[in-house]
Design a protein around this motif. Structure first.
Motif, mmCIF file in Angstrom:
data_model
loop_
_atom_site.group_PDB
_atom_site.id
_atom_site.type_symbol
_atom_site.label_atom_id
_atom_site.label_comp_id
_atom_site.label_asym_id
_atom_site.label_seq_id
_atom_site.Cartn_x
_atom_site.Cartn_y
_atom_site.Cartn_z
ATOM 1 N N PHE A 147 -1.568 2.669 -13.128
ATOM 2 C CA PHE A 147 -1.964 2.572 -11.720
ATOM 3 C C PHE A 147 -3.052 1.517 -11.519
ATOM 4 O O PHE A 147 -3.007 0.763 -10.552
ATOM 5 C CB PHE A 147 -2.450 3.927 -11.208
ATOM 6 C CG PHE A 147 -2.793 3.914 -9.748
ATOM 7 C CD1 PHE A 147 -1.790 3.887 -8.782
ATOM 8 C CD2 PHE A 147 -4.115 3.903 -9.324
ATOM 9 C CE1 PHE A 147 -2.098 3.852 -7.428
ATOM 10 C CE2 PHE A 147 -4.438 3.868 -7.978
ATOM 11 C CZ PHE A 147 -3.423 3.845 -7.024
ATOM 12 N N GLN A 189 -2.637 -1.692 -9.126
ATOM 13 C CA GLN A 189 -3.595 -1.877 -8.038
ATOM 14 C C GLN A 189 -4.315 -3.218 -8.166
ATOM 15 O O GLN A 189 -4.522 -3.929 -7.168
ATOM 16 C CB GLN A 189 -4.611 -0.730 -8.046
ATOM 17 C CG GLN A 189 -5.665 -0.802 -6.950
ATOM 18 C CD GLN A 189 -5.091 -0.546 -5.573
ATOM 19 O OE1 GLN A 189 -4.330 0.384 -5.369
ATOM 20 N NE2 GLN A 189 -5.460 -1.379 -4.611
ATOM 21 N N SER A 190 -4.675 -3.575 -9.390
ATOM 22 C CA SER A 190 -5.375 -4.841 -9.630
ATOM 23 C C SER A 190 -4.482 -6.033 -9.310
ATOM 24 O O SER A 190 -4.937 -7.011 -8.698
ATOM 25 C CB SER A 190 -5.851 -4.915 -11.085
ATOM 26 O OG SER A 190 -6.754 -3.868 -11.377
ATOM 27 N N LEU A 213 2.350 1.629 -3.485
ATOM 28 C CA LEU A 213 1.337 2.142 -4.413
ATOM 29 C C LEU A 213 1.063 3.622 -4.166
ATOM 30 O O LEU A 213 0.796 4.377 -5.108
ATOM 31 C CB LEU A 213 0.045 1.339 -4.273
ATOM 32 C CG LEU A 213 0.067 -0.085 -4.843
ATOM 33 C CD1 LEU A 213 -1.233 -0.809 -4.513
ATOM 34 C CD2 LEU A 213 0.281 -0.060 -6.358
ATOM 35 N N MET A 251 1.469 6.426 -6.958
ATOM 36 C CA MET A 251 0.369 7.327 -7.285
ATOM 37 C C MET A 251 0.806 8.784 -7.207
ATOM 38 O O MET A 251 0.442 9.605 -8.061
ATOM 39 C CB MET A 251 -0.816 7.078 -6.356
ATOM 40 C CG MET A 251 -2.045 7.911 -6.698
ATOM 41 S SD MET A 251 -3.506 7.480 -5.729
ATOM 42 C CE MET A 251 -2.983 8.026 -4.098
ATOM 43 N N ALA A 292 -2.035 -6.097 -7.196
ATOM 44 C CA ALA A 292 -1.886 -6.177 -5.738
ATOM 45 C C ALA A 292 -3.111 -6.833 -5.103
ATOM 46 O O ALA A 292 -2.985 -7.697 -4.227
ATOM 47 C CB ALA A 292 -1.674 -4.775 -5.165
ATOM 48 N N MET A 293 -4.296 -6.426 -5.544
ATOM 49 C CA MET A 293 -5.522 -7.002 -4.989
ATOM 50 C C MET A 293 -5.620 -8.491 -5.281
ATOM 51 O O MET A 293 -5.995 -9.287 -4.413
ATOM 52 C CB MET A 293 -6.740 -6.268 -5.565
ATOM 53 C CG MET A 293 -6.877 -4.831 -5.102
ATOM 54 S SD MET A 293 -8.262 -3.973 -5.885
ATOM 55 C CE MET A 293 -9.635 -4.937 -5.256
ATOM 56 N N ALA A 307 0.830 -1.207 0.000
ATOM 57 C CA ALA A 307 0.000 0.000 0.000
ATOM 58 C C ALA A 307 0.865 1.258 0.000
ATOM 59 O O ALA A 307 0.557 2.241 -0.701
ATOM 60 C CB ALA A 307 -0.930 0.000 1.205
#
Length: 273
Positions: free
Chosen positions: A156, A160-161, A113, A117, A163-164, A110
């Motif tokens: 981004f 993010q995807s 990221l 960002m 990581a999820m 997090a």
């Protein structure tokens, strides 16, 4: 050693959602209270913007999620649950250390990221920070629109995807399958999304439509929708990581297994777990 997993057709995305509903409707109020508790813990850092509070709440997230999953498992086993059950993973000796380690990994990702960002959208942040009341708002918005790059947004979203997806199945793998290798569990989670992209896309599409439909009502229906999504996702974990049978048996009974999976979803909300 990484756990073996199964692949499913797209239609199973609907079955997992139905199974989530079958479990949820057994004790809906308790599951809704559990979800509200998770949301409150997630919002607490905004109420008390303290770095220590923020870190503690972030580390508590995986424990609460696993507690929610475990409550769904108890319902499948015919047991009753209560709100306090969501806290049981905090006292799970032999497993809580790995959950804590995963929480540290999530916190680290997090932070990374967040840095990415800030680098990608630095012009937008600068425009917002330098905005003064005397400036024309339309001019500010035009400046922000000009600073936004579709490529930066795409980068981004992809990060993010990933990581999820890496953490989505890693958490139940670590707790329920007792997989101690965090990186191995994350890698396995990514592989599951790759090989089961069809059913998970269907499941995700249904979830997205329901969330969008709740927008006109100020997202209040999420108190009802999100617990079903949580449970349905856990059911997908049970199905995908169910104990494997010998290859010959799989080839012989593949059609019967598919039928029994669908029947089991409707009756108990459980998939070969």
């Amino acid at each position: 050693m990484s756990a073996d997993f199964r692949t499913f057709k797209a239609s199973f995305g609907v079955n997992w959602f139905k199974a989530g509903w079958a479990v949820f409707k057994t004790q809906p109020l308790t599951f809704m209270m559990m979800y509200i508790f998770i949301v409150i813990v997630g919002l607490f850092p905004f109420i008390m913007p303290n770095p220590i509070v923020q870190m503690l709440c972030a580390l508590a997230g995986p424990f609460l999620t696993v507690g929610f999953y475990n409550a769904a498992l108890n319902i499948q086993a015919g047991k009753s649950i209560m709100l306090a059950d969501i806290l049981k993973p905090f006292s799970a000796k032999g497993r809580r250390l790995n959950i804590f380690r995963l929480g540290l990994y999530q916190l680290g990702v997090a932070l990374i990221l967040g840095v990415v960002m800030s680098l990608l959208f630095e012009p937008v942040t600068s425009a917002l920070q330098n905005h003064t009341p005397e400036q024309d708002m339309q001019a500010v918005m035009a400046e922000i629109a000009a600073a936004i790059s579709l490529a930066d947004i795409a980068i981004f979203i992809v990060l993010q995807s990933l990581a999820m997806m890496a953490f989505a199945y890693a958490l139940p793998l670590i707790y329920f399958k007792e997989q101690a290798n965090i990186f191995g569990a994350m890698k396995q989670s990514l592989k599951v999304f790759y090989y089961n992209v069809a059913p998970l896309s269907v499941f995700g599409g249904i979830a997205a439509l329901l969330i969008i439909a709740s927008t006109p009502l100020s997202l209040v229906p999420l108190i009802f929708i999100m617990p079903i999504i949580y449970i349905g996702f856990f059911v997908s974990f049970q199905a995908i990581f169910a104990d494997q049978t010998p290859q010959s048996a799989i080839e012989t009974d593949r059609e019967n297994d598919a039928k029994s999976d669908q029947e089991g979803a409707g009756q108990t909300g459980r998939f070969d777990a």
